[in-house]
Design a protein around this motif. Structure first.
Motif, short mmCIF file in Angstrom:
data_model
loop_
_atom_site.label_atom_id
_atom_site.label_comp_id
_atom_site.label_asym_id
_atom_site.label_seq_id
_atom_site.Cartn_x
_atom_site.Cartn_y
_atom_site.Cartn_z
N SER A 22 0.84 -1.20 0.00
CA SER A 22 0.00 0.00 0.00
C SER A 22 0.87 1.24 0.00
O SER A 22 2.08 1.16 0.23
N HIS A 23 0.25 2.39 -0.24
CA HIS A 23 0.91 3.70 -0.25
C HIS A 23 2.00 3.80 -1.32
O HIS A 23 3.00 4.49 -1.13
N ALA A 24 1.80 3.07 -2.43
CA ALA A 24 2.71 3.10 -3.59
C ALA A 24 4.15 2.80 -3.19
O ALA A 24 5.09 3.41 -3.68
N LYS A 25 4.33 1.81 -2.30
CA LYS A 25 5.65 1.44 -1.79
C LYS A 25 6.27 0.26 -2.53
O LYS A 25 7.22 -0.34 -2.07
N GLY A 26 5.72 -0.10 -3.69
CA GLY A 26 6.34 -1.13 -4.51
C GLY A 26 5.76 -2.52 -4.33
O GLY A 26 4.68 -2.69 -3.77
N TYR A 95 7.41 7.41 -10.77
CA TYR A 95 7.40 8.60 -9.92
C TYR A 95 6.07 9.35 -10.00
O TYR A 95 5.69 10.04 -9.06
N VAL A 96 5.35 9.19 -11.09
CA VAL A 96 4.06 9.86 -11.25
C VAL A 96 2.99 9.22 -10.37
O VAL A 96 2.17 9.92 -9.78
N ILE A 97 2.99 7.91 -10.26
CA ILE A 97 1.91 7.22 -9.53
C ILE A 97 1.92 7.48 -8.02
O ILE A 97 0.93 7.19 -7.35
N ILE A 98 3.00 8.05 -7.51
CA ILE A 98 3.04 8.35 -6.07
C ILE A 98 2.32 9.66 -5.74
O ILE A 98 2.16 10.00 -4.57
#
Length: 161
Positions: A22-26, A95-98
């Motif tokens: 979650s939270h765009a952490k990969g 970098y955009v999706i965060i």
């Protein structure tokens, strides 16, 4: 983006699966032992350079751009993948999706009640509009941020040592 599908029969001798933080952490990987596999006929093979989302936790920003380490891992139907068009650089979109606006859009595209009852509506997610630079500029921006990430990693290793 276009939906990407590489369906395979669910293995019954164990397999490596992919999960999304979650939270765009990969992403993360785990091994599923024989006898613990999903009770579904099909799974989907992950490919490098795709946008992938966990529809159950999309509202919690469970999205990633896959890389070479993710390729070949398996996911269920709850992890749709999307291919970028030729004028798009996957590393740039890492970098955009965060972006907080994108996270909010995912939240709005996931109707439902409390927490785990929310499921991302793909059609709504795909309505997100953005302006992005030329492919050449995307490549330069991605390279710049990749170099900064690498430098941060080096400094963290130095600090730990």
């Amino acid at each position: 983006m276009d939906k990407y599908v590489d369906a395979v029969n669910t293995p019954h001798e164990g397999y490596n699966r992919l999960g999304i933080r979650s939270h765009a952490k990969g992403t993360f990987h785990s091994y599923v032992k024989k006898g613990n596999e999903l009770e579904t006929a099909q799974m989907y093979r992950v490919a490098e350079g795709k946008f992938i989302v966990n529809i159950t936790f999309g509202w919690e920003h469970a999205v990633a751009i896959t890389d070479i380490n993710d390729a070949g891992k398996l996911v269920s139907h709850r992890f749709p993948q999307f291919s970028f068009h030729d004028d798009m650089v996957p590393d740039f979109f890492r970098y955009v999706i965060i972006d907080e606006r994108f996270r909010h859009h995912l939240w709005l595209s996931s109707p439902g009640g409390a927490g785990r009852n929310r499921v991302l509506k793909i059609e709504e997610m795909l309505k997100y509009l953005m302006i992005y630079p030329s492919k050449q500029e995307q490549e330069r921006i991605a390279l710049f941020f990749n170099q900064i990430d690498h430098l941060i990693t080096l400094h963290q290793c130095k600090l730990e040592n």
